[in-house]
Design a protein around this motif. Structure first.
Motif, PDB file in Angstrom:
ATOM      1  N   UNK A   1      -3.164 -26.123  -1.251  1.00  0.00           N
ATOM      2  CA  UNK A   1      -2.152 -26.461  -2.251  1.00  0.00           C
ATOM      3  C   UNK A   1      -2.812 -26.459  -3.626  1.00  0.00           C
ATOM      4  N   UNK A   2      -2.286 -25.609  -4.514  1.00  0.00           N
ATOM      5  CA  UNK A   2      -2.847 -25.524  -5.864  1.00  0.00           C
ATOM      6  C   UNK A   2      -2.037 -26.362  -6.852  1.00  0.00           C
TER       7      UNK A   2
ATOM      8  N   UNK B   1      -0.981 -26.714 -16.680  1.00  0.00           N
ATOM      9  CA  UNK B   1      -1.754 -27.693 -15.919  1.00  0.00           C
ATOM     10  C   UNK B   1      -2.383 -27.127 -14.661  1.00  0.00           C
ATOM     11  N   UNK B   2      -1.979 -25.915 -14.275  1.00  0.00           N
ATOM     12  CA  UNK B   2      -2.572 -25.344 -13.081  1.00  0.00           C
ATOM     13  C   UNK B   2      -3.657 -24.347 -13.472  1.00  0.00           C
ATOM     14  N   UNK B   3      -4.815 -24.456 -12.832  1.00  0.00           N
ATOM     15  CA  UNK B   3      -5.881 -23.511 -13.137  1.00  0.00           C
ATOM     16  C   UNK B   3      -6.044 -22.527 -11.980  1.00  0.00           C
ATOM     17  N   UNK B   4      -6.510 -21.345 -12.316  1.00  0.00           N
ATOM     18  CA  UNK B   4      -6.736 -20.289 -11.332  1.00  0.00           C
ATOM     19  C   UNK B   4      -7.990 -20.641 -10.525  1.00  0.00           C
ATOM     20  N   UNK B   5      -7.951 -20.586  -9.200  1.00  0.00           N
ATOM     21  CA  UNK B   5      -9.131 -20.974  -8.407  1.00  0.00           C
ATOM     22  C   UNK B   5     -10.353 -20.123  -8.756  1.00  0.00           C
ATOM     23  N   UNK B   6     -11.494 -20.778  -8.890  1.00  0.00           N
ATOM     24  CA  UNK B   6     -12.721 -20.033  -9.172  1.00  0.00           C
ATOM     25  C   UNK B   6     -13.059 -19.055  -8.052  1.00  0.00           C
ATOM     26  N   UNK B   7     -12.682 -19.415  -6.817  1.00  0.00           N
ATOM     27  CA  UNK B   7     -13.011 -18.541  -5.686  1.00  0.00           C
ATOM     28  C   UNK B   7     -12.276 -17.200  -5.776  1.00  0.00           C
ATOM     29  N   UNK B   8     -11.242 -17.128  -6.642  1.00  0.00           N
ATOM     30  CA  UNK B   8     -10.490 -15.873  -6.780  1.00  0.00           C
ATOM     31  C   UNK B   8     -10.917 -15.075  -8.014  1.00  0.00           C
ATOM     32  N   UNK B   9     -11.981 -15.523  -8.669  1.00  0.00           N
ATOM     33  CA  UNK B   9     -12.458 -14.789  -9.844  1.00  0.00           C
ATOM     34  C   UNK B   9     -12.745 -13.336  -9.448  1.00  0.00           C
ATOM     35  N   UNK B  10     -12.218 -12.413 -10.237  1.00  0.00           N
ATOM     36  CA  UNK B  10     -12.447 -10.999  -9.934  1.00  0.00           C
ATOM     37  C   UNK B  10     -11.473 -10.427  -8.913  1.00  0.00           C
ATOM     38  N   UNK B  11     -10.547 -11.258  -8.424  1.00  0.00           N
ATOM     39  CA  UNK B  11      -9.562 -10.779  -7.446  1.00  0.00           C
ATOM     40  C   UNK B  11      -8.202 -10.649  -8.137  1.00  0.00           C
ATOM     41  N   UNK B  12      -7.733  -9.418  -8.367  1.00  0.00           N
ATOM     42  CA  UNK B  12      -6.453  -9.275  -9.052  1.00  0.00           C
ATOM     43  C   UNK B  12      -5.285  -9.747  -8.184  1.00  0.00           C
TER      44      UNK B  12
ATOM     45  N   UNK C   1     -10.058 -18.999   0.694  1.00  0.00           N
ATOM     46  CA  UNK C   1      -9.171 -20.168   0.707  1.00  0.00           C
ATOM     47  C   UNK C   1      -9.980 -21.449   0.948  1.00  0.00           C
ATOM     48  N   UNK C   2     -10.918 -21.386   1.888  1.00  0.00           N
ATOM     49  CA  UNK C   2     -11.789 -22.555   2.108  1.00  0.00           C
ATOM     50  C   UNK C   2     -12.572 -22.854   0.821  1.00  0.00           C
ATOM     51  N   UNK C   3     -13.085 -21.798   0.179  1.00  0.00           N
ATOM     52  CA  UNK C   3     -13.854 -21.997  -1.065  1.00  0.00           C
ATOM     53  C   UNK C   3     -12.981 -22.618  -2.157  1.00  0.00           C
ATOM     54  N   UNK C   4     -11.692 -22.247  -2.196  1.00  0.00           N
ATOM     55  CA  UNK C   4     -10.811 -22.814  -3.226  1.00  0.00           C
ATOM     56  C   UNK C   4     -10.595 -24.308  -2.989  1.00  0.00           C
ATOM     57  N   UNK C   5     -10.707 -24.719  -1.730  1.00  0.00           N
ATOM     58  CA  UNK C   5     -10.640 -26.152  -1.449  1.00  0.00           C
ATOM     59  C   UNK C   5     -11.954 -26.845  -1.854  1.00  0.00           C
TER      60      UNK C   5
ATOM     61  N   UNK D   1     -25.055  -6.402  -8.945  1.00  0.00           N
ATOM     62  CA  UNK D   1     -25.237  -7.711  -8.326  1.00  0.00           C
ATOM     63  C   UNK D   1     -24.277  -8.686  -8.993  1.00  0.00           C
ATOM     64  N   UNK D   2     -23.649  -9.488  -8.200  1.00  0.00           N
ATOM     65  CA  UNK D   2     -22.738 -10.446  -8.812  1.00  0.00           C
ATOM     66  C   UNK D   2     -23.349 -11.821  -8.893  1.00  0.00           C
ATOM     67  N   UNK D   3     -23.008 -12.502  -9.958  1.00  0.00           N
ATOM     68  CA  UNK D   3     -23.377 -13.900 -10.033  1.00  0.00           C
ATOM     69  C   UNK D   3     -22.419 -14.639  -9.128  1.00  0.00           C
ATOM     70  N   UNK D   4     -22.937 -15.274  -8.096  1.00  0.00           N
ATOM     71  CA  UNK D   4     -21.983 -16.000  -7.268  1.00  0.00           C
ATOM     72  C   UNK D   4     -21.806 -17.417  -7.783  1.00  0.00           C
ATOM     73  N   UNK D   5     -20.733 -18.015  -7.351  1.00  0.00           N
ATOM     74  CA  UNK D   5     -20.363 -19.346  -7.833  1.00  0.00           C
ATOM     75  C   UNK D   5     -21.462 -20.368  -7.611  1.00  0.00           C
ATOM     76  N   UNK D   6     -22.241 -20.161  -6.528  1.00  0.00           N
ATOM     77  CA  UNK D   6     -23.282 -21.138  -6.203  1.00  0.00           C
ATOM     78  C   UNK D   6     -24.316 -21.262  -7.316  1.00  0.00           C
ATOM     79  N   UNK D   7     -24.437 -20.212  -8.120  1.00  0.00           N
ATOM     80  CA  UNK D   7     -25.462 -20.234  -9.149  1.00  0.00           C
ATOM     81  C   UNK D   7     -25.013 -20.981 -10.393  1.00  0.00           C
ATOM     82  N   UNK D   8     -23.760 -21.304 -10.423  1.00  0.00           N
ATOM     83  CA  UNK D   8     -23.251 -21.898 -11.647  1.00  0.00           C
ATOM     84  C   UNK D   8     -22.654 -23.272 -11.380  1.00  0.00           C
ATOM     85  N   UNK D   9     -23.535 -24.255 -11.224  1.00  0.00           N
ATOM     86  CA  UNK D   9     -23.009 -25.593 -10.962  1.00  0.00           C
ATOM     87  C   UNK D   9     -22.113 -26.017 -12.118  1.00  0.00           C
ATOM     88  N   UNK D  10     -20.964 -26.615 -11.785  1.00  0.00           N
ATOM     89  CA  UNK D  10     -20.008 -26.948 -12.834  1.00  0.00           C
ATOM     90  C   UNK D  10     -20.361 -28.263 -13.530  1.00  0.00           C
ATOM     91  N   UNK D  11     -21.199 -29.059 -12.905  1.00  0.00           N
ATOM     92  CA  UNK D  11     -21.573 -30.316 -13.534  1.00  0.00           C
ATOM     93  C   UNK D  11     -23.087 -30.458 -13.508  1.00  0.00           C
TER      94      UNK D  11
END
Lengths: 218, 228
Positions: A156-157, A95-106, A28-32, B142-152
């Protein structure tokens, strides 16, 4: 995007940077942080503290063949890098995108929770016990009055709600603990979707609310 | 494989490095970095460590990697032991962290963090992932973590900003009162930071929290000029 008004506090962000937050809270912190330039900069500062502390640590003694073994591991065929797979998630409003921090989380499809209220359980593959979920509340609806036995983080997403103290819009972050009772009300303009992580139990006031709580498994 | 890496210990690597005169050779500055410290145990500067990481990234430079290993592997191990990891596992994870350093070197971006900070995040994530893996017996790749993929793409002035931030953090930490530096340090070395720190120091939780707040405020005051 509107300006983000509410951020994780220093203690929470420091724990996130230090790697000591539990998995549920950390997504959740990462999604922020992923959408907040201000908090990304704060994270960089805290991580720089971690880097500086690493440099000042006394050197432990490595095994005599440590470098040789490391080079051998490097020369061995590398483990395939798995691109995180996109796990299923509920249908999102435009207009709403899925948080990157939840990638791989069903996450489950939207489930009925009450009039104008739906929720989706998010499973974190590396911590199945984490209590993480999305709440989708219709315009003008409110969540049952509740308090927390430990700690609840909310990001808040989509949409806005007012919790009696302040207005929370897209990108805003909230941390609640047992020190107050709150009753978030979604603004009339449209529905609101939040990502939440709950540690401990959410304590609802009232029988109906408690039943809903049991339904969500909180 | 160059001779340096076939040697089995870091001390040997040190003895095989180029003479001091190589410091002025423009094409291989990383060689001189190791040499610079020959015979004395001065800590390499951030700049020197960054250059080593970039030599690893650009050319797969094994000697530069050996120098990075010499500085970081024992400290990563020390970090893991402080967090309660057993000696044997800390050794194994420190080596694994250095393998990641090699593999991820191409994604090292000095405009985001200096190399110490970057390696700290690698060690932190590895530790967290390791204990999750043990807990759940999943995640075989091994997973690619988000830190490795800067979005900008980094802006040109971000490199300068990062240097100022890293230098500023160190300067600020050197000036922190001991009691604040202590809680900050423990925040990174304890699994459940503040309640555990309070217990360890025999202080009320509120005191620990306020010291952390003061430490962070102190850091921020020194870093305020840096916010974009």
């Amino acid at each position: 995007m509107t300006t983000i008004q509410h951020h994780p506090d220093d203690e929470l962000l420091l724990a996130h940077a230090a790697g000591s937050l539990d998995r549920g809270h950390s997504v959740v912190v990462a999604s922020h942080v992923e959408n907040c330039a201000h908090c990304r900069e704060r994270m960089h500062v805290f991580e720089a503290v971690g880097g500086a502390l690493l440099d000042e640590l006394p050197a432990a003694t490595m095994a005599p063949d440590a470098l040789a073994r490391t080079m051998a591991a490097i020369d061995a065929s590398p483990k395939p890098l798995a691109m995180p797979t996109q796990a299923p998630h509920p249908v999102l409003p435009p207009g709403m995108t899925w948080p990157r921090s939840l990638t791989g989380c069903p996450a489950t499809r939207w489930r009925w929770l009450g009039p104008g209220m739906r929720w989706s359980r998010v499973t974190l593959p590396d911590d199945p016990a984490a209590n993480v979920f999305l709440l989708r509340i219709g315009a003008g609806k409110n969540l049952p009055m509740h308090t927390h036995s430990d700690s609840e983080l909310t990001q808040v997403l989509h949409g806005t709600f007012h919790d009696g103290r302040a207005l929370f819009g897209p990108g805003d972050f909230d941390e609640a603990d047992g020190s107050f009772h709150h009753q978030p009300v979604v603004q009339a303009g449209g529905e609101c979707i939040c990502l939440a992580s709950v540690r401990g139990r959410v304590l609802f006031n009232g029988v109906v609310a408690r039943t809903l709580g049991a339904l969500v498994g909180m | 494989m160059p001779p340096a890496v076939r040697k089995s210990s870091m001390n040997t690597v040190r003895q095989t490095t180029a003479p001091v005169s190589s410091r002025v050779r423009p094409r291989a500055p990383w060689l001189s970095i190791v040499t610079l410290h020959q015979g004395r145990d001065a800590m390499p500067t951030s700049e020197e460590l960054n250059n080593l990481a970039q030599a690893v990234a650009r050319k797969g430079d094994r000697q530069a990697f050996a120098a990075l290993f010499k500085h970081f592997a024992p400290r990563v191990k020390s970090y893991l032991i402080r967090l309660g990891t057993s000696e044997g596992l800390a050794e194994e994870l420190a080596q694994e962290a250095m393998v990641s350093v090699w593999r991820k070197a191409p994604s090292f971006d000095p405009s985001l963090a200096n190399v110490s900070t970057w390696i700290f995040t690698i060690a932190r994530n590895l530790r967290v992932d390791h204990f999750r893996r043990i807990g759940n017996r999943t995640a075989d790749a091994e997973e690619l973590d988000g830190d490795d993929m800067p979005d900008t793409l980094p802006q040109p002035d971000e490199l300068l900003l990062t240097r100022q931030r890293e230098a500023g953090v160190r300067a600020a930490m050197a000036q922190l009162p001991d009691e604040q530096a202590q809680v900050l340090r423990l925040s990174f070395y304890e699994e459940q930071p503040h309640s555990q720190i309070a217990k360890a120091l025999g202080l009320p939780l509120g005191t620990v929290k306020s010291r952390v707040r003061l430490a962070v405020r102190h850091l921020r005051r020194l870093l305020d000029g840096l916010e974009p």
